[in-house]
Write a protein that holds these residues in place. Structure first.
Motif, PDB file in Angstrom:
ATOM      1  N   THR A   1      44.291  40.066  47.550  1.00 58.31           N
ATOM      2  CA  THR A   1      43.396  41.017  46.895  1.00 58.31           C
ATOM      3  C   THR A   1      42.134  41.193  47.730  1.00 58.31           C
ATOM      4  OG1 THR A   1      42.313  39.317  45.543  1.00 58.31           O
ATOM      5  CG2 THR A   1      44.244  40.438  44.588  1.00 58.31           C
ATOM      6  N   ALA A   2      41.500  42.340  47.551  1.00 51.76           N
ATOM      7  CA  ALA A   2      40.234  42.648  48.212  1.00 51.76           C
ATOM      8  C   ALA A   2      39.424  43.519  47.267  1.00 51.76           C
ATOM      9  CB  ALA A   2      40.475  43.371  49.538  1.00 51.76           C
ATOM     10  N   THR A   3      38.100  43.453  47.370  1.00 50.73           N
ATOM     11  CA  THR A   3      37.236  44.220  46.474  1.00 50.73           C
ATOM     12  C   THR A   3      36.119  44.899  47.254  1.00 50.73           C
ATOM     13  OG1 THR A   3      35.677  42.428  45.977  1.00 50.73           O
ATOM     14  CG2 THR A   3      37.685  42.556  44.621  1.00 50.73           C
ATOM     15  N   LEU A   4      35.471  45.806  46.569  1.00 55.05           N
ATOM     16  CA  LEU A   4      34.349  46.544  47.146  1.00 55.05           C
ATOM     17  C   LEU A   4      33.263  45.609  47.659  1.00 55.05           C
ATOM     18  CD1 LEU A   4      32.962  49.410  47.448  1.00 55.05           C
ATOM     19  CD2 LEU A   4      31.945  48.961  45.196  1.00 55.05           C
ATOM     20  N   GLN A   5      33.069  44.469  46.984  1.00 52.13           N
ATOM     21  CA  GLN A   5      31.962  43.584  47.303  1.00 52.13           C
ATOM     22  C   GLN A   5      32.216  42.713  48.530  1.00 52.13           C
ATOM     23  OE1 GLN A   5      33.426  43.622  44.098  1.00 52.13           O
ATOM     24  NE2 GLN A   5      31.982  45.230  43.453  1.00 52.13           N
TER      25      GLN A   5
END
Length: 254
Positions: free
Chosen positions: A50-54
Motif C-alpha cells: 500500500t501507498a498513500t498521499l502522505q
C-alpha cells in the motif's frame, strides 16, 4: 503468470485521518480494506503493498512503479495535492504497460483525467442510495463470479452524463433508486497499459468490505496485467526498407 502479480494499492488517506466515522469504518484505511480484498480473492497469486498521499513522493517512486504490475487508485478530497511530477511518472508507466484500476471518485484524479483527455464529470447524490450493478458483458474476465445484479445496499449515486471517452469495453452499468443509470465498469487501453474504472466506493459507506466489490477489483487486477518482455513506452523509430526488426532513433525535425 508464473510469478505473483505485484499490486500497489494507493489511497489518499485523508478522510480516515480527519473523519472519525470513516476511521471507524475503515480502521486500516480504505487502502487497507482494498488490499485485504485483493489478497482475500487472489491469495498467493499476488503480492500487495500500500501507498498513500502522505508518503514521500506519495509512495509512488520510480522504483515502486517499476516493481508494480497493477496500481489501484482511490482519491477524493485532495486530488489537487497530488504532485504533477508523480502523475507524469504514473502516466508514463501506464503507457509502458502498468495496469491501472481507478476507483469511485478517482474519476476526477489528475491521472485519470490525463489518461482520458476529458473532464470526467458526472451527476451525483449522496443519500444512502441502493445501487444495483448489472453485468452487461457476462463473458468478460472482470465479471467472473460476480452476482447479477450485484446489490450494494448503501452507496453514493453517480449518474450520466459521465464525460469519458467511449470505453473499449463496458462491463457493468449501475442503476439507482432515483432512476439514474451509470457506466460503472469501463475498460480502456492507453499505450501498452490497461485501465479499468469501477464506480462503487464512497468513504461514507462500507463498500470495500462488500465481497462482490472485492471480487470485481481482484478480477480487474488479474485482467490488467500486460505481459511483455519488458516495460517500455511506445516509441517512434525510423526503419530502412525491408528492415522489419531494428528501428533507428529519431531526433525530431531539424
Amino acid at each position: 503468470m508464473s510469478t505473483p502479480i505485484r499490486v500497489t494499492v494507493w489511497g489518499e488517506n485523508v478522510h480516515e485521518q480527519h473523519e472519525p466515522e470513516v476511521a471507524a469504518r475503515y480502521p486500516d484505511g480504505m487502502h487497507g480494506a482494498i488490499a485485504q480484498g485483493v489478497t482475500q480473492h487472489l491469495g498467493d497469486r499476488v503480492t500487495v503493498r500500500t501507498a498513500t498521499l502522505q508518503d514521500p513522493e506519495h509512495g509512488l517512486t520510480e522504483e515502486v512503479l517499476r516493481e508494480t504490475d497493477v496500481l489501484t487508485w482511490w482519491g477524493h478530497a485532495a486530488h489537487a495535492d497530488v504532485a504533477d511530477d508523480v502523475v507524469d511518472r504514473v502516466h508514463r508507466h501506464v503507457l509502458a504497460g502498468m495496469g491501472l484500476i481507478v476507483l469511485h471518485s478517482g474519476h476526477w484524479s489528475k491521472i485519470f483525467t490525463k489518461l482520458m483527455g476529458t473532464s470526467c464529470t458526472l451527476r451525483w447524490r449522496s443519500a444512502h442510495d441502493r445501487e444495483l450493478v448489472w453485468t452487461v458483458d457476462p463473458t468478460h474476465p472482470i465479471a467472473r463470479g460476480v452476482p447479477h445484479p450485484m446489490i450494494i445496499e448503501e452507496d453514493e449515486m453517480y449518474g450520466e452524463f459521465f464525460d469519458i471517452p467511449a470505453p473499449d469495453e463496458l462491463v457493468f452499468i449501475s442503476s439507482f433508486s432515483g432512476g439514474e443509470v451509470f457506466r460503472s465498469g469501463c475498460t480502456f487501453k492507453r499505450g501498452h497499459g490497461k485501465v479499468f474504472y469501477f464506480r462503487p466506493g464512497d468513504q461514507d459507506y462500507p463498500t470495500y468490505h462488500h465481497d462482490g466489490v472485492r471480487k470485481v477489483i481482484a478480477n480487474a487486477v488479474e485482467w490488467a496485467v500486460t505481459v511483455r518482455p519488458e516495460r517500455a513506452e511506445p516509441t517512434l523509430l525510423r526503419y530502412e526498407t525491408e528492415d522489419f526488426y531494428h528501428g533507428h532513433g529519431y531526433g525530431g525535425p531539424l
